[in-house]
Design an enzyme around this catalytic site. Structure first.
Site, PDB file in Angstrom:
ATOM      1  N   GLN A 127       2.070  -6.281   5.565  1.00 16.87           N
ATOM      2  CA  GLN A 127       2.001  -6.039   4.233  1.00 16.87           C
ATOM      3  C   GLN A 127       3.699  -6.264   3.724  1.00 16.87           C
ATOM      4  OE1 GLN A 127       1.041  -2.133   2.939  1.00 16.87           O
ATOM      5  NE2 GLN A 127      -0.951  -1.986   4.275  1.00 16.87           N
ATOM      6  N   GLU A 169       0.833  -1.321  -0.167  1.00 14.75           N
ATOM      7  CA  GLU A 169      -0.120  -0.083   0.063  1.00 14.75           C
ATOM      8  C   GLU A 169       0.875   1.278   0.001  1.00 14.75           C
ATOM      9  OE1 GLU A 169      -2.957   0.246   3.074  1.00 14.75           O
ATOM     10  OE2 GLU A 169      -3.834   1.678   2.346  1.00 14.75           O
ATOM     11  N   GLU A 212      -5.972  -9.338   3.474  1.00 11.13           N
ATOM     12  CA  GLU A 212      -5.355  -8.507   4.371  1.00 11.13           C
ATOM     13  C   GLU A 212      -5.148  -9.302   5.683  1.00 11.13           C
ATOM     14  OE1 GLU A 212      -5.921  -4.439   5.236  1.00 11.13           O
ATOM     15  OE2 GLU A 212      -6.441  -3.999   3.247  1.00 11.13           O
ATOM     16  N   TYR A 228      -6.732  -9.100  11.458  1.00 10.48           N
ATOM     17  CA  TYR A 228      -5.466  -8.775  11.856  1.00 10.48           C
ATOM     18  C   TYR A 228      -5.483  -9.492  13.507  1.00 10.48           C
ATOM     19  CZ  TYR A 228      -4.458  -5.779   8.196  1.00 10.48           C
ATOM     20  OH  TYR A 228      -3.935  -4.978   7.009  1.00 10.48           O
ATOM     21  N   ASN A 274     -12.401  -1.379  -1.088  1.00 15.18           N
ATOM     22  CA  ASN A 274     -11.646  -1.965   0.035  1.00 15.18           C
ATOM     23  C   ASN A 274     -12.324  -1.524   1.382  1.00 15.18           C
ATOM     24  OD1 ASN A 274      -9.218  -3.071   1.627  1.00 15.18           O
ATOM     25  ND2 ASN A 274      -9.361  -0.987   2.286  1.00 15.18           N
ATOM     26  N   GLU A 275     -12.546  -2.230   2.314  1.00 19.30           N
ATOM     27  CA  GLU A 275     -13.360  -2.129   3.576  1.00 19.30           C
ATOM     28  C   GLU A 275     -14.295  -1.096   3.550  1.00 19.30           C
ATOM     29  OE1 GLU A 275     -10.187  -1.570   6.732  1.00 19.30           O
ATOM     30  OE2 GLU A 275      -9.231  -3.648   6.374  1.00 19.30           O
TER      31      GLU A 275
HETATM   32  O1  AHR Z   1      -2.928  -2.575   6.034  1.00 21.42           O
HETATM   33  C1  AHR Z   1      -3.355  -1.443   6.699  1.00 21.42           C
HETATM   34  C2  AHR Z   1      -4.713  -1.068   6.636  1.00 21.42           C
HETATM   35  O2  AHR Z   1      -5.423  -1.963   7.365  1.00 21.42           O
HETATM   36  C3  AHR Z   1      -5.224  -0.823   5.423  1.00 21.42           C
HETATM   37  O3  AHR Z   1      -4.983   0.180   4.816  1.00 21.42           O
HETATM   38  C4  AHR Z   1      -6.866  -1.085   5.613  1.00 21.42           C
HETATM   39  O4  AHR Z   1      -7.519  -2.010   4.513  1.00 21.42           O
HETATM   40  C5  AHR Z   1      -6.973  -2.143   6.863  1.00 21.42           C
HETATM   41  O5  AHR Z   1      -7.841  -1.378   7.829  1.00 21.42           O
END
Ligand code: AHR
Length: 507
Positions: free
Chosen positions: A360, A36, A311, A255, A183-184
Site C-alpha cells: 500500500q 486502506e 492489490e 501478493y 472487495n475480495e
Molecule cells: O492489503 C492488505 C489486505 O490484503 C487487504 O485489505 C485485502 O484486500 C487483502 O487481502
C-alpha cells in the site's frame, strides 16, 4: 581468432526496439496506489489532522504529499481492502467530534475515530492531483447504503444526499473516477461463491448511478484471487452474455510471499535463495495476467473491460516488535526489483491491464514511503515508481531481449534481464531494464530499428540485495544519474550492474 571487439559483441545482450510496432497506450493508472484504514497508512502516514505539530495542509502531511506528487500518483484507491466491506460511509461525515468511534476489528484492534472520511479522501486526492477510486461495501452493506454514497459524492442537484453533502460543507459534487463494488468477496468480503457474487454484483451495480453523463464513473467488479480462474470464468458468465454492459473493470489480487502464507519471511534478513524465489514469484504475475486475460477475451473479445490489479506487492513478516495487524514492513532492493519487474509486466499487457494499485501507499506492505512520527523516508520502491513515471500515458513499443540468458541458483532460474519500452508523445523513448542477477553485470546494446539516437540520459537504482533506507540513514538507496549509456551507430550501449534497475530516455 576472433577479435576482442567481436568477442565482446557476442557476449553483449541485445535489446531490440521496434518503433513500427506500437502496442497500445500505457494507461497512467497502471502506476496507481492503494490506501486502506490499516495500521499507519491513513492515520499518521497520510493524515495527521489539522491540529498536528507535523506540518500539514487541511490535515494531510505536507512532506508525504510533496514526495508523492514527485512520482505523479495517477489514482488512489480507498478505503480498503477488507476494511471496505466493513465500512459504513455515514460514520465518516459531519462534524469530527460527533463521528462514531469504533474498533478496527480487521486490522490491529485499534480505535478508528472516523476522522478521515469521504471529504478528507477527496481533499487528499485534490492535493495529490490524482483520480479517485472508491471501494464500496457489498459484504456487510446494503444496496441503499452504496447507492446513497454515490449520490452523496456525485449528484449535482436537489436530493437528500446532495443536500447533506452541502450541509457538511461541500456544495459541489466530486468526481468519482472508479467505483469498486465490493472487495475480495471470495474472502474477507463475504466468503461468497462466484455465482452468488456475480448475481449480487449485477444487483448492486444497478444502483451505482451515473449522475454525470459526460464524466461517468467506471464500475469495477471483484475479480479473482491469484490463480482462481474458476472465479473469473463464473463471475463473467453470471454477468453475461455481455458482461461489459455491467462492468468497466474486473479486479485481480496477487501478493508475493516468498515462503507462502505460513512462512513469508523477513523483509530485510534473507539469503540469495530467497532473492531468486521472490523474483520468480513476481514474474508469475505475467502468467496470471495472461491466463485471466484469456478468459476475459472469451467473454469480452473487444477488450472493453479493463483488468484492474488493484492489490499487488510483496507481503513479508511484520517488522519485529510492531503490531502484527499493522502489516508494517521494511523495503529493500529486493522490493525495487519486484516493482521494476511487475511494472514492466503491466506495461507489456497494457491492452488489457488498465489499472494497478500497489499495496500500500505508506507504512503498509510494499510501501513507497515510511514514516516515524514527523520523519519520512522514501523506499527503494518509491524510486522505481519515480524512474518509471515517463511510461505513464506513453505508447508501448514492441521490444525483446536476446542473449541475456538466465540467472539464479540451483533451485530457481529467472531471466537475467527484464525490460519494457515505450515512446512518449514528444518522441522520447523510455527504456526500463532490471538486472535480476545478484552477481553478474551485463553489457546491453539497445538496437533501434527506426532512428539513430541523438541524446541519451538516464538514472539508476542499485545497492546490495538487502540494502534499505532507515530513518537514521535515509539516503542509503536512492536514484542516481546514470552516465554509463553511450550512443552507437545502431542505438545505445550500457552496462547494467548486478541487482539494479536502470531507466533510459533516448531522443
Ligand atoms: O492489503 C492488505 C489486505 O490484503 C487487504 O485489505 C485485502 O484486500 C487483502 O487481502
Amino acid at each position: 581468432m576472433p577479435s576482442e571487439t567481436a568477442e565482446r559483441e557476442e557476449h553483449m545482450a541485445k535489446l531490440y526496439v521496434n518503433e513500427n510496432k506500437k502496442k497500445g497506450r500505457i494507461n497512467p493508472e497502471i502506476y496507481g496506489h492503494f490506501s486502506e484504514h490499516l495500521g499507519r497508512c491513513i492515520y499518521e502516514g497520510l493524515y495527521v489532522g489539522e491540529n498536528s505539530d507535523i506540518p500539514n495542509e487541511n490535515g494531510m502531511r505536507k512532506d508525504v504529499v510533496e514526495a508523492l506528487k514527485e512520482i505523479k500518483v495517477p489514482v488512489l484507491r480507498w478505503p480498503g481492502g477488507c476494511f471496505a466491506d466493513e465500512y459504513h460511509w455515514k460514520d465518516g461525515i459531519g462534524p469530527k467530534e460527533s463521528r462514531k468511534k469504533m474498533i478496527n476489528t480487521h486490522w490491529g484492534g485499534v480505535v478508528e475515530d472516523n476522522s478521515f472520511g469521504t471529504h478528507e479522501f477527496f481533499e487528499l486526492c485534490r492535493q495529490l492531483g490524482c483520480k479517485t477510486y472508491i471501494n464500496g461495501n457489498v459484504g456487510s452493506g446494503t444496496v441503499q447504503e452504496m447507492s446513497e454514497w454515490v449520490e452523496y459524492m456525485t449528484f449535482d442537484g436537489v436530493s437528500p444526499m446532495a443536500d447533506l453533502r452541502g450541509k457538511n460543507g461541500h456544495k459541489e459534487p466530486w468526481k468519482v473516477d472508479y467505483f469498486g463494488v465490493g472487495n475480495e468477496n471470495w474472502g474477507c468480503g463475504g466468503n461468497m461463491r462466484p455465482e452468488y457474487y456475480g448475481d449480487l454484483y449485477r444487483r448492486y451495480q444497478t444502483y451505482v448511478r451515473q449522475y454525470h453523463k459526460d464524466a461517468p464513473l467506471s464500475k469495477i467488479c471483484c475479480g479473482a484471487n491469484v490463480a482462481d480462474y474458476d472465479w473469473t470464468e463464473k463471475v463473467l458468465t453470471t454477468c453475461g452474455p455481455e458482461p461489459s454492459r455491467f462492468m468497466d473493470g474486473l479486479s485481480l489480487h496477487y501478493y508475493v510471499t516468498p515462503g507462502g502464507w505460513e512462512k513469508k519471511g523477513s523483509a530485510t534478513q534473507f539469503n540469495e535463495a530467497d532473492w531468486y524465489i521472490t523474483l520468480a514469484k513476481a514474474l508469475y504475475m505475467d502468467e496470471l495476467v495472461t491466463r485471466h486475460g484469456a478468459i476475459m477475451d472469451k467473454h469480452d473479445p473487444e477488450k472493453k473491460i479493463g483488468m484492474i490489479v488493484d492489490e499487488w506487492g510483496n507481503w513479508f513478516d511484520v517488522e519485529p516488535g510492531t503490531n502484527p495487524g499493522f502489516l508494517y514492513q521494511q523495503n529493500t532492493m529486493r522490493d525495487a526489483l519486484v516493482a521494476g519487474i511487475t511494472l514492466n509486466i503491466f506495461n507489456k499487457h497494457c491492452d488489457r491491464v488498465k489499472m494497478a494499485c500497489i499495496a500500500q501507499m505508506v507504512n503498509v506492505l510494499q510501501s513507497v514511503i515510511l514514516t516515524e512520527g514527523p520523519k519520512m523516508i522514501k523506499t527503494p520502491t518509491y524510486y522505481v515508481f519515480h524512474m518509471y513515471k515517463e511510461h505513464q500515458g506513453a505508447e508501448l513499443l514492441e521490444s525483446c531481449l536476446e542473449g541475456s540468458g538466465e540467472t539464479g541458483d540451483e533451485q530457481t532460474q529467472v531471466p537475467a534481464l527484464h525490460e519494457s519500452v515505450s515512446v512518449s508523445e514528444d518522441g522520447t523513448l523510455n527504456i526500463t531494464v532490471a538486472n535480476l542477477s545478484l552477481t553478474e553485470a551485463q553489457e546491453v546494446e539497445v538496437v533501434l530499428t527506426e532512428r539513430k539516437g541523438e541524446e541519451v540520459s538516464g538514472s539508476i537504482l542499485t545497492g546490495g540485495m538487502g540494502a534499505f533506507n532507515t530513518f537514521a540513514e535515509p539516503d542509503k538507496v536512492k536514484e542516481e544519474a546514470f552516465t554509463g549509456a553511450v550512443l552507437t551507430e545502431r542505438g545505445v550501449k550500457f552496462t547494467i550492474p548486478a541487482c539494479s534497475v536502470v531507466a533510459l530516455r533516448v531522443r
